[in-house]
Design a protein around this motif. Sequence first.
Motif, short mmCIF file in Angstrom:
data_model
loop_
_atom_site.label_atom_id
_atom_site.label_comp_id
_atom_site.label_asym_id
_atom_site.label_seq_id
_atom_site.Cartn_x
_atom_site.Cartn_y
_atom_site.Cartn_z
N SER A 52 0.89 -1.34 0.01
CA SER A 52 -0.05 -0.01 -0.12
C SER A 52 1.07 1.20 0.00
CB SER A 52 -1.00 0.01 1.13
OG SER A 52 -1.75 -1.06 1.08
N PHE A 53 1.99 1.23 0.82
CA PHE A 53 3.02 2.33 0.91
C PHE A 53 3.45 2.44 -0.71
CE2 PHE A 53 7.36 3.88 1.71
CZ PHE A 53 7.03 5.17 2.14
N GLY A 54 3.89 1.57 -1.36
CA GLY A 54 4.14 1.62 -2.69
C GLY A 54 3.39 2.20 -3.52
N SER A 55 2.07 1.78 -3.60
CA SER A 55 1.02 2.33 -4.53
C SER A 55 0.81 3.75 -3.97
CB SER A 55 -0.40 1.69 -3.98
OG SER A 55 -0.12 0.22 -4.30
N ALA A 56 0.76 4.25 -2.64
CA ALA A 56 0.55 5.61 -2.55
C ALA A 56 1.71 6.43 -3.03
CB ALA A 56 0.71 5.70 -0.95
N ILE A 57 3.10 6.10 -3.00
CA ILE A 57 3.95 6.66 -3.56
C ILE A 57 3.98 6.86 -5.05
CG2 ILE A 57 6.58 6.50 -4.15
CD1 ILE A 57 5.94 7.28 -1.14
N LEU A 58 3.32 6.05 -5.81
CA LEU A 58 3.10 6.09 -6.98
C LEU A 58 1.99 7.02 -7.49
CD1 LEU A 58 3.57 4.84 -9.91
CD2 LEU A 58 1.66 3.36 -9.40
N LEU A 59 1.06 7.08 -6.79
CA LEU A 59 0.04 8.14 -6.69
C LEU A 59 0.82 9.62 -6.57
CD1 LEU A 59 -3.10 6.00 -5.27
CD2 LEU A 59 -2.64 6.72 -7.79
N VAL A 60 1.41 9.58 -5.45
CA VAL A 60 1.98 10.99 -4.96
C VAL A 60 3.09 11.57 -6.20
CG1 VAL A 60 3.31 12.15 -3.30
CG2 VAL A 60 1.56 10.66 -2.45
N SER A 61 3.66 10.61 -6.69
CA SER A 61 4.66 11.07 -7.56
C SER A 61 3.91 11.42 -8.85
CB SER A 61 5.42 9.66 -8.14
OG SER A 61 6.37 9.84 -9.31
N HIS A 62 2.56 11.00 -9.36
CA HIS A 62 1.83 11.41 -10.36
C HIS A 62 1.33 12.75 -10.10
CE1 HIS A 62 -0.58 11.48 -13.79
NE2 HIS A 62 -1.64 11.70 -12.99
N MET A 63 0.84 12.93 -8.84
CA MET A 63 0.28 14.31 -8.45
C MET A 63 1.39 15.31 -8.44
SD MET A 63 -2.65 13.37 -5.61
CE MET A 63 -1.58 12.52 -4.59
N LEU A 64 2.50 15.16 -8.07
CA LEU A 64 3.76 15.86 -8.06
C LEU A 64 4.01 16.24 -9.29
CD1 LEU A 64 6.11 14.68 -4.96
CD2 LEU A 64 4.55 16.87 -5.27
N SER A 65 4.12 15.37 -10.43
CA SER A 65 4.31 15.57 -11.58
C SER A 65 3.23 16.62 -12.49
CB SER A 65 4.57 14.42 -12.56
OG SER A 65 5.51 13.76 -11.90
N MET A 66 2.24 16.67 -11.96
CA MET A 66 1.18 17.34 -12.39
C MET A 66 1.15 18.86 -11.78
SD MET A 66 -0.33 15.94 -14.72
CE MET A 66 1.09 15.05 -15.39
N VAL A 67 1.60 19.12 -10.80
CA VAL A 67 1.77 20.39 -10.00
C VAL A 67 2.18 21.29 -10.83
CG1 VAL A 67 2.93 21.65 -8.19
CG2 VAL A 67 1.55 19.51 -7.70
N PRO A 68 3.56 21.24 -11.59
CA PRO A 68 3.94 22.51 -12.47
C PRO A 68 2.99 22.79 -13.51
CG PRO A 68 5.82 20.78 -12.01
CD PRO A 68 4.45 20.08 -11.45
N PHE A 69 2.34 21.83 -14.12
CA PHE A 69 1.42 22.21 -15.00
C PHE A 69 0.18 23.19 -14.63
CE2 PHE A 69 3.48 18.56 -16.97
CZ PHE A 69 3.94 18.94 -18.13
N LEU A 70 -0.15 22.94 -13.11
CA LEU A 70 -1.19 23.68 -12.66
C LEU A 70 -0.70 25.05 -12.06
CD1 LEU A 70 -2.89 20.83 -10.49
CD2 LEU A 70 -3.54 21.90 -12.99
N PHE A 71 0.40 25.44 -11.74
CA PHE A 71 0.85 26.41 -11.18
C PHE A 71 1.95 27.25 -11.57
CE2 PHE A 71 -1.05 23.71 -7.77
CZ PHE A 71 -2.15 24.53 -7.44
N CYS A 72 2.71 26.74 -12.62
CA CYS A 72 3.94 27.34 -13.33
C CYS A 72 3.53 27.79 -14.70
CB CYS A 72 5.12 26.49 -13.12
SG CYS A 72 5.56 25.79 -11.64
N ARG A 73 3.89 28.87 -14.85
CA ARG A 73 3.78 29.54 -16.13
C ARG A 73 4.73 28.99 -17.19
NH1 ARG A 73 6.94 34.15 -17.40
NH2 ARG A 73 8.11 34.78 -15.73
N ARG A 74 4.75 29.07 -18.30
CA ARG A 74 5.53 28.59 -19.30
C ARG A 74 6.92 29.46 -19.34
NH1 ARG A 74 3.53 25.67 -24.54
NH2 ARG A 74 2.26 24.07 -23.53
N SER A 75 8.11 28.94 -19.33
CA SER A 75 9.38 29.63 -19.36
C SER A 75 10.50 28.79 -19.90
CB SER A 75 9.67 30.02 -18.06
OG SER A 75 10.89 30.60 -18.01
N ARG A 76 11.26 29.58 -20.75
CA ARG A 76 12.53 28.64 -21.46
C ARG A 76 13.50 28.72 -20.31
NH1 ARG A 76 12.81 30.95 -27.55
NH2 ARG A 76 11.03 30.23 -28.09
N ARG A 77 13.63 29.74 -19.35
CA ARG A 77 14.72 29.96 -18.55
C ARG A 77 14.58 28.80 -17.60
NH1 ARG A 77 17.98 34.71 -19.21
NH2 ARG A 77 16.92 36.02 -20.57
#
Length: 141
Positions: free
Chosen positions: A29-54
Amino acid sequence: MVNALVWGLWGVIGTQAEGGQYPWPLWVSFGSAILLVSHMLSMVPFLFCRRSRRCPRWVWIVLLNFTLVNLTCWIVYFFTTPDGYRWPLWVLASTSLSMLVVALAPTMCAYMFDTSEKPHEEELMNELAMASSSGSESEEN
């Protein structure tokens, strides 16, 4: 589904075996939770960060997942051997170095090679000259 199957298996045969009181499906269950958290963390920049080349979004994704790896190692350490050898320090040292390289490399390249999103003055002047010359040609016709 896998978690339900593992917990069901443990409930049926795991408690009958010697030492069956240890809830080993927690690790699944811990491994499954880590997988879900990893996916959520990978989506955070698309929700809150603006595009930037720098500082592109992928840098934030990598940094957040490095942080998750470290957090996971420390959680495992505290649940297994809290008074033992502090092995997560090795993970922390190596991922900190990697985080530094991942964060600085694109930023340094952007500044060194000037990959800013603003057009250069020469390009603007050329476009203005082309626009004015095409405008005067259309007036003559």
